[in-house]
Design an enzyme around this catalytic site. Structure first.
Site, mmCIF file in Angstrom:
data_model
loop_
_atom_site.group_PDB
_atom_site.id
_atom_site.type_symbol
_atom_site.label_atom_id
_atom_site.label_comp_id
_atom_site.label_asym_id
_atom_site.label_seq_id
_atom_site.Cartn_x
_atom_site.Cartn_y
_atom_site.Cartn_z
ATOM 1 N N GLU A 1 -0.169 4.237 -0.373
ATOM 2 C CA GLU A 1 -0.937 5.393 0.076
ATOM 3 C C GLU A 1 -0.829 5.664 1.566
ATOM 4 O OE1 GLU A 1 -3.953 1.939 0.143
ATOM 5 O OE2 GLU A 1 -2.135 2.527 -0.921
ATOM 6 N N ASP B 1 -14.782 21.678 10.578
ATOM 7 C CA ASP B 1 -15.588 21.196 9.457
ATOM 8 C C ASP B 1 -16.839 22.030 9.239
ATOM 9 O OD1 ASP B 1 -13.686 19.223 9.273
ATOM 10 O OD2 ASP B 1 -14.879 17.715 10.299
ATOM 11 N N HIS C 1 0.843 -1.201 0.000
ATOM 12 C CA HIS C 1 0.000 0.000 0.000
ATOM 13 C C HIS C 1 0.882 1.256 0.000
ATOM 14 C CE1 HIS C 1 -4.024 -1.762 0.685
ATOM 15 N NE2 HIS C 1 -3.328 -2.754 1.224
#
Length: 512
Positions: A170, A226, A168
């Site tokens: 990422e 957020d 992986h």
């Protein structure tokens, strides 16, 4: 606009792939694994990435992609399950490994390739797989890299720009992984890397205006990063058509209601309605210990309070939310893909079927660091942009066991001490999150000359770039000592402080 398409096969890291691509200044878009090749062609991608996933290619309901994607004439990179599916599609053989390979490994690069340009001969990577390639397809493939347990660790199909990695790239645990993905985007796909956050603002504002039209949007403004950025972005698009509602659910940080009124009501001049629903939430949470049940209750009450507050706002058709990528991937798999549920979030889980509002989630394709960058682009003050993440369900998910007003106040005061001392040490912006957790555990202590039998507080401090993976932060002992001393001396009812030294994975950042 240059674009890389990511086919999501249910990996918990599909969004992380997309994020890494964006760090290369190339726009990335995630689509369901079964998206027809004809639809992908319409997007005119420069390249395609097949994500990992929890399935085996031989499982009865194994997710499969349209094989025609390999004939679109653009480079393809398969990661983990994506590699196995690619090789299986071309006639290779995949078999169950004798033992699941999970964790750090070393890959030896065997052949010069643009994919590994600029990398040393040996690189540290992160593995997470139970199956592996045992036979190459009839057409043949070049072996680009191998590890001790995986001979076919990095591959390229002969005479085709189709690559595969068993590891992986990422995740942060593959230190040179971003360089590999950047090589794929630039050296193999030919991307110039010109995408910027300003491009996102322009397209997002246009999308908001087209979707909302003349209607009004109500948004839950918690004061966190957020919701603040979502409010600023929506306000940029539709102005006074946005009406913010601040719900005090009794589960917020110390002095949070006053801070939100001051910052958004007075400074930002946004339309703001404040609702004190603390008694309502706390009564619903009485005697509830299960974390998922807590989240569902809070989510349901949140929307119901909104419904009631919105009754006096005519033409309110949309519910704006600050849902981000980690919220989505940890709650439900995108477009029904086969990823496993980790936990639900109040913004995406617990919404009643009869919800009268349409959802408007302009941040749902962004990670936290991207949200911060967007906030700066929109002109939000640094104080608001750099606030540490705070869960939608509030202190309820940092309070293990049933929430009571007494123990909630203990947690709130302990958390305030943590924040004050982390700021005083100059560490608030250097760590991802730092907070207190209330543990429903009592232990014997000695305070003064008397025996005590009081509660325990856990200190949780982590370092991360996106919230998808995290390492516990090695705070200076003196900082830990000061936090512990202040909590046990100043917060009545606590006689013990412990420090959480668990990374994500295997744990999550929050305790519930």
């Amino acid at each position: 606009m240059e674009k890389i398409i990511v086919l999501d096969f249910g990996s918990q890291y599909s969004q992380l792939i997309a994020r890494r691509i964006r760090e290369c200044h190339v726009y990335s878009q995630i689509v369901p694994f079964g998206t027809p090749a004809a639809e992908i062609r319409k997007e005119a991608p420069k390249g395609i990435i097949l994500s990992g996933g929890p399935a085996s290619v031989y499982a009865e309901n194994a997710p499969k992609c349209d094989p025609a994607i390999f004939d679109l004439g653009v480079p393809v990179l398969g990661i983990c399950y994506g590699l196995q599916l690619t090789l299986h599609t071309f006639g290779g053989v995949i078999a169950r490994s004798a033992a699941r390979e999970y964790g750090k490994a070393e890959v030896r690069i065997k052949k010069a390739t643009p994919l590994f340009a600029g990398l040393p001969e040996r690189i540290e990577v992160w593995m997470s797989h139970g199956d592996k390639v045992t036979e190459l397809p009839p057409g043949g493939a070049e072996i680009l890299g191998e590890s001790e347990n995986t001979s076919f660790c990095a591959l390229k199909l002969k005479d085709r720009e189709i690559y595969g990695l068993q590891f992986h790239p990422e995740v942060a645990h593959t230190p040179r992984g971003k360089e590999i993905l950047n090589n794929f985007c630039t050296r193999i796909c030919g991307c110039r890397g010109e995408w910027r956050m300003s491009s996102f603002v322009e397209s997002a504002v246009k999308e908001i205006r087209e979707k909302v039209g003349k209607a009004k949007v109500i948004l839950g403004l918690s004061g966190g990063v957020d919701s603040s950025v979502a409010a600023a972005l929506i306000h940029r698009g539709i102005g006074d058509q946005l009406h913010c509602i601040f719900v005090d659910n009794g589960l917020l940080r110390k002095n949070e209601p006053e801070r939100v009124r001051e910052l958004f009501g007075k400074s930002f001049k946004m339309q703001l309605t404040c609702v004190d629903a603390s008694e309502r939430f706390l009564s619903k949470l009485a005697n509830v210990s299960d974390p998922e049940t807590k989240r569902k209750i809070i989510g349901k009450e949140f929307v119901e309070v909104f419904t009631e507050a919105a009754a006096g706002i005519p033409d309110a058709e949309f519910l704006g939310q600050g849902t981000t990528y980690p919220d989505v991937i940890e709650s439900v798999s995108i477009a029904g893909n086969p990823s496993a549920l980790i936990k639900s979030h109040h913004t995406v889980g617990g919404l009643p079927a009869g919800l009268k509002f349409k959802l408007l989630e302009p941040l749902k394709c962004l990670f936290k660091d991207e949200v911060r960058e967007l906030g700066r682009e929109l002109g939000l003050p640094e104080e608001a942009v750099m606030r540490q993440p705070f869960p939608g369900p509030g202190l309820a998910v940092r309070h293990l066991g049933a929430v009571t007003r007494e123990t909630l106040e203990i947690l709130r005061n302990a958390d305030e001490v943590v924040t004050q001392e982390i700021r005083a040490a100059g560490l608030y912006r250097k760590v991802w999150q730092s907070f207190a957790v209330f543990l429903p555990v009592r232990s014997v202590g000695v305070m003064g000359d008397e025996r005590s039998y009081d509660w325990c507080i856990a200190l949780r401090t982590v370092e991360s770039s996106d919230g998808m993976t995290a390492d516990w932060a090695e705070l200076p002992y003196e900082v830990i000592r000061k936090i512990s001393g202040r909590i046990t001396n100043e917060v009545a009812g606590v006689n013990r402080v412990v420090y959480d030294v668990t990374s994500k994975p295997p744990a999550t950042i929050e305790w519930e």
